[in-house]
Scaffold this active site. Structure first.
Site, short mmCIF file in Angstrom:
data_model
loop_
_atom_site.label_atom_id
_atom_site.label_comp_id
_atom_site.label_asym_id
_atom_site.label_seq_id
_atom_site.Cartn_x
_atom_site.Cartn_y
_atom_site.Cartn_z
N CYS A 1 49.46 82.50 -39.05
CA CYS A 1 50.36 83.51 -39.65
C CYS A 1 51.43 84.05 -38.70
O CYS A 1 52.62 83.89 -38.97
CB CYS A 1 49.53 84.65 -40.21
SG CYS A 1 48.58 84.15 -41.64
N GLY B 1 48.30 83.39 -31.67
CA GLY B 1 48.39 82.08 -32.32
C GLY B 1 48.00 82.25 -33.77
O GLY B 1 48.21 83.30 -34.37
N LYS C 1 54.32 81.62 -37.51
CA LYS C 1 55.22 81.14 -38.57
C LYS C 1 55.96 82.30 -39.25
O LYS C 1 57.12 82.16 -39.61
CB LYS C 1 54.45 80.28 -39.57
CG LYS C 1 53.82 81.01 -40.73
CD LYS C 1 53.31 80.03 -41.78
CE LYS C 1 52.38 80.72 -42.76
NZ LYS C 1 52.95 81.83 -43.50
N VAL D 1 42.88 81.72 -47.52
CA VAL D 1 43.16 82.86 -48.40
C VAL D 1 42.61 82.64 -49.81
O VAL D 1 41.90 83.49 -50.36
CB VAL D 1 44.68 83.14 -48.45
CG1 VAL D 1 45.05 84.09 -49.57
CG2 VAL D 1 45.13 83.72 -47.13
N ASN E 1 53.41 91.82 -40.39
CA ASN E 1 52.97 90.81 -39.42
C ASN E 1 53.84 90.79 -38.17
O ASN E 1 53.34 90.64 -37.06
CB ASN E 1 52.97 89.41 -40.07
CG ASN E 1 51.60 89.10 -40.66
OD1 ASN E 1 50.72 89.95 -40.69
ND2 ASN E 1 51.42 87.88 -41.14
N LYS F 1 55.12 92.22 -46.24
CA LYS F 1 54.20 91.30 -45.56
C LYS F 1 54.79 90.83 -44.22
O LYS F 1 54.13 90.86 -43.18
CB LYS F 1 53.91 90.11 -46.47
CG LYS F 1 53.10 88.99 -45.84
CD LYS F 1 51.70 89.42 -45.46
CE LYS F 1 51.02 88.36 -44.63
NZ LYS F 1 49.74 88.77 -44.10
N GLY G 1 46.40 89.11 -23.60
CA GLY G 1 45.66 87.85 -23.74
C GLY G 1 46.56 86.65 -23.52
O GLY G 1 47.63 86.76 -22.88
N PHE H 1 46.58 90.62 -46.72
CA PHE H 1 46.53 91.15 -45.35
C PHE H 1 45.22 90.84 -44.64
O PHE H 1 44.97 91.35 -43.56
CB PHE H 1 46.76 92.66 -45.36
CG PHE H 1 48.11 93.06 -45.91
CD1 PHE H 1 49.26 92.86 -45.16
CD2 PHE H 1 48.24 93.58 -47.18
CE1 PHE H 1 50.51 93.20 -45.66
CE2 PHE H 1 49.48 93.93 -47.70
CZ PHE H 1 50.63 93.74 -46.93
P1 NAD Z 1 45.51 76.74 -46.07
O1 NAD Z 1 46.36 75.70 -45.48
O2 NAD Z 1 44.20 77.07 -45.46
O3 NAD Z 1 45.24 76.41 -47.61
C1 NAD Z 1 46.22 76.04 -48.53
C2 NAD Z 1 45.56 75.20 -49.61
O4 NAD Z 1 46.51 74.95 -50.66
C3 NAD Z 1 45.10 73.83 -49.12
O5 NAD Z 1 43.72 73.65 -49.41
C4 NAD Z 1 45.98 72.83 -49.92
O6 NAD Z 1 45.30 71.64 -50.23
C5 NAD Z 1 46.26 73.65 -51.17
N1 NAD Z 1 47.43 73.22 -51.94
C6 NAD Z 1 48.65 72.84 -51.50
N2 NAD Z 1 49.44 72.53 -52.54
C7 NAD Z 1 48.72 72.74 -53.67
C8 NAD Z 1 49.00 72.60 -55.06
N3 NAD Z 1 50.19 72.22 -55.50
N4 NAD Z 1 48.01 72.87 -55.94
C9 NAD Z 1 46.79 73.27 -55.49
N5 NAD Z 1 46.47 73.41 -54.19
C10 NAD Z 1 47.44 73.15 -53.28
O7 NAD Z 1 46.43 78.05 -46.13
P2 NAD Z 1 45.97 79.56 -45.95
O8 NAD Z 1 45.72 79.85 -44.51
O9 NAD Z 1 44.95 79.89 -46.96
O10 NAD Z 1 47.34 80.31 -46.33
C11 NAD Z 1 47.82 80.35 -47.66
C12 NAD Z 1 48.96 81.35 -47.72
O11 NAD Z 1 48.46 82.66 -47.45
C13 NAD Z 1 50.07 81.11 -46.72
O12 NAD Z 1 51.29 81.47 -47.29
C14 NAD Z 1 49.74 82.06 -45.59
O13 NAD Z 1 50.87 82.44 -44.86
C15 NAD Z 1 49.17 83.23 -46.35
N6 NAD Z 1 48.24 84.06 -45.58
C16 NAD Z 1 47.33 83.47 -44.77
C17 NAD Z 1 46.41 84.27 -44.07
C18 NAD Z 1 45.40 83.64 -43.15
O14 NAD Z 1 44.79 84.40 -42.39
N7 NAD Z 1 45.18 82.34 -43.20
C19 NAD Z 1 46.45 85.67 -44.21
C20 NAD Z 1 47.39 86.23 -45.08
C21 NAD Z 1 48.29 85.42 -45.75
#
Ligand code: NAD
Length: 442
Positions: free
Chosen positions: A259, A256, A262, A11, A207, A203, A252, A149
């Protein structure tokens, strides 16, 4: 506008890059120094269509920077928190990364900064973030909730052309700043302002609704298997109703990714905190857990329970196409079930193999020796006792069934994504199993 984005994952990296693409000066911050070093060396640590090109372009034009320190926060008008909120063992969202990031931001803040929570967080979290920041600074700031999103696999496009942007806030001084930031991306009714609490809840509600749609069609597909109805025909019959629509109505191997699993668990936990058992959402999860095993039982039945020594091919490992993300992917469950029965696997995925092996080495270290990673989809078929299609990557959609038949030791396909035309597979003399599709008989 000058911005900081804390957390450079799926994100944060996409958001930071896209904000720079529309003209802002963005600093992406991450505590993972290796990640920051590789980004500063021109590498992009995740696969996401179009992302590498945009990162490169905006780095060159000096609108996008990567750092492991928080010094840019003091110069930023808006600071996004986009760190992970993974599940704890009880299903609750783990907020320790968010609070640590909020504290580090608070210590570097200037007056009148807008701190935006982009991570997915349980309802009420903005108040705790407010407290954490207030405990380390006397500067004026506001906390906003702006849930994301985007979908992995089309994240850049989703970010640049969102259906809507949701912004939850209570301090009036943020109104114009945020509107200005998002105005190149959305206009009019696509820009939704609400309270922080509603934004946080939106959110999870969105989801969980989508996850429920998937579990719904998966459960109907199981009934189709038993009754002889064909889920593909049923799906079409449902999807053409405007009130239902076709999105997220594909049967399917179970949902998984990082998002849905969890967020479903976290909302159930929130319900419990308020003494409200969320029965529908709980059912969504339990249907999904069962769905992950449906194809395994079809395979076991086909081989009359004797899987020991058999070799199976996996086409696809990532939780869906166009991403290298394997978090909570059904392929992990399927792999562990087959390996535990003494089978061996020849696996291929265009982007996800490395992540898959990293995860499975941790979750099933004793079984990992039974897996060979193959360089392409054809090599993965050689001498195998059956092809299992786990992910709907484009390159798997129109294969030569003649070639598949020649390569396989046992001509059988287990298609967990319903990718293939039934008649064509059967005409080739290949046995075929799918999810809820009528394959033969009545
Ligand atoms: P991710 O695990 O890919 O990335 C998180 C990053 O945060 C990591 O690189 C980690 O090193 C960094 N981090 C952790 N603690 C930190 C700190 N104190 N300072 C700086 N960096 C720090 O996670 P993601 O998939 O990008 O998801 C992030 C959030 O967005 C989650 O809450 C997730 O639920 C939400 N989200 C994800 C998606 C998706 O498709 N992946 C979509 C919508 C919302």
């Amino acid at each position: 506008m000058e911005l900081s984005v804390v957390g450079t994952g799926y994100v944060g990296l996409v958001a930071g890059t896209c904000f720079s693409e529309i003209g802002n000066k963005v600093s992406c911050i991450d505590i993972n120094k290796e990640k920051i070093d590789s980004l500063n060396n021109g590498q992009v640590p995740i696969f996401e269509p179009g992302l590498k090109e945009l990162v490169e372009k905006n780095r060159m034009e000096e609108r996008l920077k990567f750092s492991s320190d928080y010094s840019s926060v003091g110069r930023s008008k808006i600071v996004f928190l986009a760190v992970g909120t993974p599940p704890q063992s009880n299903g609750k969202a783990n907020l320790e990364y968010l609070f640590q990031a909020a504290k580090d931001v608070g210590e570097n803040l200037s007056d009148d900064t807008v701190v935006v929570i982009k991570s997915t967080v349980p309802v009420g979290t903005h108040r705790k973030v407010q407290e954490v920041i207030s405990s380390v600074t006397t500067k004026r700031f506001a906390v906003v909730n702006n849930p994301e999103f985007l979908r992995e696999g089309s994240a850049v496009k989703d970010f640049m052309e969102p259906d809507r942007v949701v912004v939850g806030y209570s301090d009036s001084f943020v109104k114009d700043i945020l509107k200005e930031l998002f105005s190149p991306l959305v206009s009019g009714s696509q820009y939704l302002e609400m309270s922080n609490l509603s934004a946080e809840m939106t959110k999870y509600a969105a989801n969980c609704f989508l996850a429920t749609k998937i579990s719904f069609i998966n459960e109907i597909s199981r009934l189709c298997d038993l009754t002889g109805a064909d889920i593909e025909e049923v799906r079409e019959g449902m999807a053409t109703d405007d009130r239902i629509g076709g999105h997220f109505l594909y049967p399917g191997p179970g949902y998984g990714g990082s998002c849905f699993p969890k967020d479903v668990q976290a909302l159930v936990q929130t319900g419990q905190e308020y003494d409200l058992p969320l029965e529908l959402i709980m059912a969504t999860e339990s249907v999904n857990e069962k769905q992950k095993k449906v194809m395994f039982y079809k395979i076991k039945d086909y081989f009359k329970g004797k899987l020991e020594g058999k070799i199976f091919t996996f086409w696809g490992l990532s939780f869906k196409a166009n991403t290298d993300d394997v978090r909570e992917s059904s392929s992990l469950v399927m792999a562990e079930l087959l390996l535990s029965e003494g089978a061996r696997l020849q696996v291929y995925d265009p982007e996800g193999a490395e992540n898959f092996m990293t995860v499975i080495k941790e979750s099933a270290p004793d079984l990992v020796k039974g897996i060979s990673v193959c360089e392409n989809k054809d090599l993965a078929l050689q001498g195998s006792n059956g092809l299992i299609v786990m992910t709907e990557w484009g390159e798997f959609r129109y294969p030569s069934f003649e070639k598949i038949k020649m390569s396989l030791e046992t001509p059988v396909i287990f298609d967990a994504r319903n990718l293939f035309p039934t008649e064509k597979v059967l005409e080739e003399g290949i046995d075929y199993f799918a999810i809820g599709k009528k394959v033969r008989g009545s």
